[in-house]
Design a protein around this motif. Sequence first.
Motif, PDB file in Angstrom:
ATOM      1  N   UNK A 197      27.788 -36.155   0.462  1.00  0.00           N
ATOM      2  CA  UNK A 197      28.215 -34.950   1.177  1.00  0.00           C
ATOM      3  C   UNK A 197      29.653 -34.620   0.805  1.00  0.00           C
ATOM      4  N   UNK A 198      29.994 -33.333   0.891  1.00  0.00           N
ATOM      5  CA  UNK A 198      31.394 -32.938   0.807  1.00  0.00           C
ATOM      6  C   UNK A 198      31.747 -32.171   2.074  1.00  0.00           C
ATOM      7  N   UNK A 199      32.945 -32.422   2.553  1.00  0.00           N
ATOM      8  CA  UNK A 199      33.464 -31.721   3.722  1.00  0.00           C
ATOM      9  C   UNK A 199      34.335 -30.569   3.237  1.00  0.00           C
ATOM     10  N   UNK A 200      34.071 -29.385   3.722  1.00  0.00           N
ATOM     11  CA  UNK A 200      34.959 -28.247   3.480  1.00  0.00           C
ATOM     12  C   UNK A 200      35.706 -28.009   4.784  1.00  0.00           C
ATOM     13  N   UNK A 201      36.886 -28.585   4.862  1.00  0.00           N
ATOM     14  CA  UNK A 201      37.640 -28.609   6.117  1.00  0.00           C
ATOM     15  C   UNK A 201      38.781 -27.612   6.079  1.00  0.00           C
ATOM     16  N   UNK A 202      38.809 -26.751   7.061  1.00  0.00           N
ATOM     17  CA  UNK A 202      39.877 -25.758   7.142  1.00  0.00           C
ATOM     18  C   UNK A 202      41.156 -26.384   7.673  1.00  0.00           C
ATOM     19  N   UNK A 203      42.267 -26.063   7.047  1.00  0.00           N
ATOM     20  CA  UNK A 203      43.589 -26.489   7.497  1.00  0.00           C
ATOM     21  C   UNK A 203      43.865 -25.958   8.901  1.00  0.00           C
ATOM     22  N   UNK A 204      44.378 -26.841   9.747  1.00  0.00           N
ATOM     23  CA  UNK A 204      44.780 -26.460  11.108  1.00  0.00           C
ATOM     24  C   UNK A 204      46.261 -26.801  11.269  1.00  0.00           C
ATOM     25  N   UNK A 218      40.788 -17.715   6.908  1.00  0.00           N
ATOM     26  CA  UNK A 218      39.879 -16.935   7.748  1.00  0.00           C
ATOM     27  C   UNK A 218      38.431 -17.352   7.515  1.00  0.00           C
ATOM     28  N   UNK A 219      37.580 -16.994   8.462  1.00  0.00           N
ATOM     29  CA  UNK A 219      36.179 -17.411   8.402  1.00  0.00           C
ATOM     30  C   UNK A 219      35.498 -16.947   7.113  1.00  0.00           C
ATOM     31  N   UNK A 220      35.765 -15.718   6.682  1.00  0.00           N
ATOM     32  CA  UNK A 220      35.123 -15.213   5.463  1.00  0.00           C
ATOM     33  C   UNK A 220      35.559 -16.018   4.246  1.00  0.00           C
ATOM     34  N   UNK A 221      36.814 -16.415   4.231  1.00  0.00           N
ATOM     35  CA  UNK A 221      37.327 -17.223   3.127  1.00  0.00           C
ATOM     36  C   UNK A 221      36.613 -18.574   3.071  1.00  0.00           C
ATOM     37  N   UNK A 222      36.397 -19.165   4.235  1.00  0.00           N
ATOM     38  CA  UNK A 222      35.665 -20.437   4.290  1.00  0.00           C
ATOM     39  C   UNK A 222      34.220 -20.215   3.847  1.00  0.00           C
ATOM     40  N   UNK A 226      32.185 -22.048   0.833  1.00  0.00           N
ATOM     41  CA  UNK A 226      30.905 -22.728   1.025  1.00  0.00           C
ATOM     42  C   UNK A 226      29.889 -22.237  -0.005  1.00  0.00           C
ATOM     43  N   UNK A 227      29.832 -20.935  -0.197  1.00  0.00           N
ATOM     44  CA  UNK A 227      28.896 -20.361  -1.167  1.00  0.00           C
ATOM     45  C   UNK A 227      29.238 -20.792  -2.592  1.00  0.00           C
ATOM     46  N   UNK A 228      30.534 -20.862  -2.886  1.00  0.00           N
ATOM     47  CA  UNK A 228      30.958 -21.346  -4.192  1.00  0.00           C
ATOM     48  C   UNK A 228      30.504 -22.792  -4.393  1.00  0.00           C
ATOM     49  N   UNK A 248      31.628 -22.790  13.880  1.00  0.00           N
ATOM     50  CA  UNK A 248      30.619 -23.186  12.896  1.00  0.00           C
ATOM     51  C   UNK A 248      29.388 -22.292  12.940  1.00  0.00           C
ATOM     52  N   UNK A 249      29.110 -21.678  14.086  1.00  0.00           N
ATOM     53  CA  UNK A 249      27.923 -20.828  14.187  1.00  0.00           C
ATOM     54  C   UNK A 249      28.003 -19.645  13.220  1.00  0.00           C
ATOM     55  N   UNK A 250      29.220 -19.223  12.857  1.00  0.00           N
ATOM     56  CA  UNK A 250      29.400 -18.095  11.935  1.00  0.00           C
ATOM     57  C   UNK A 250      29.292 -18.523  10.476  1.00  0.00           C
ATOM     58  N   UNK A 251      29.173 -19.841  10.239  1.00  0.00           N
ATOM     59  CA  UNK A 251      29.153 -20.349   8.872  1.00  0.00           C
ATOM     60  C   UNK A 251      27.822 -20.978   8.481  1.00  0.00           C
TER      61      UNK A 251
END
Length: 329
Positions: A197-204, A218-222, A226-228, A248-251
């Motif tokens: 697995x790979x984690x795509x973790x957004x910076x906080x 932003x969510x679209x950037x994440x 993910x699609x990439x 996460x529901x938006x992703x």
Amino acid sequence: MEPRVITFSKNVFLPLTSVCRNRCGYCSFRTPVQDGCVMLPDEVEMILRRGKEFGCTEALFTFGEHPEEEPGFSMYLKKTGYDTILDYCEAMCKLSIRIGILPHTNAGILTYDEMKRLRKVNASMGLMLETTARIPAHNGSKGKAPEVRLAMMNDAGKLKIPFTTGLLLGIGETVTDREESLVAIRDIHRKYGHIQEIILQNFCPKDTTPMAAFRVPETQEICDTIRMARRILPAEIAIQIAPNLIDASRLIGCGVDDLGGVSPVTIDYVNPEHPWPAIAELKNITGNATLRERLCIYPRFIRMGWYDPGLQPLINRLDQRITTGSREP
């Protein structure tokens, strides 16, 4: 069509120490050498036993990278009864196995021999690549050199360790950097087949860090990342996001396969301001997809026998439990 399956594991988070040699510009997990900088064995055992009561199957052991390089740390470590942090981690992994929870260790940079040693008491291991780019956020952090992290990931492959890695998004890398990082992960996996697995973790951003004012992805950037990742990586590598760090529901529809380790017992010590969603909430996050619990070692690695023989009884028992939906601890 069959509904999509989104997986997660139920874990306990055990930061054996937050002392670290690195000085990452975004990190608030690291603490100086001081009283309480090492989690003592009694507390580890208490958390493990509580985790077993709640049906946890994974013990996530972490510690700051090479803490012994920090002056004075060894004095505090001796209170555990062990001479090195690796000795201590190995012992706590053995304790976890005796209690009935599978260890997964992410301890920063380890040598081939150190990973070979820990493989005997870990069902899986991990190291975030973060990025292959050289960025200011990693100044003063020799363990974050991309070539060092890629070399460890290669060693994990040679040792047939089911492995977790990932990117930290928004720490100064570009979209091209993200693509190059994903390609690097793909190429290592093509050689060894060990990345589960790979984690795509957004910076906080954290108020107490030099990067407190950095822009949050932003969510679209994440979603685009993910699609990439889904285009670049083999389908067998799951794409994970952290449901406590982003909506996460938006992703889910962007290609997410997994929601990672979620704990009903411990906080996220790296991001303590972001509580875990309750297990019941995960069903709302996944929407029409099927939510399924998994172990920290993915099913295909169980089938291939990519684990130390000493772990087989516990792996089999826990795998049967989550497969049948039994509540037996």
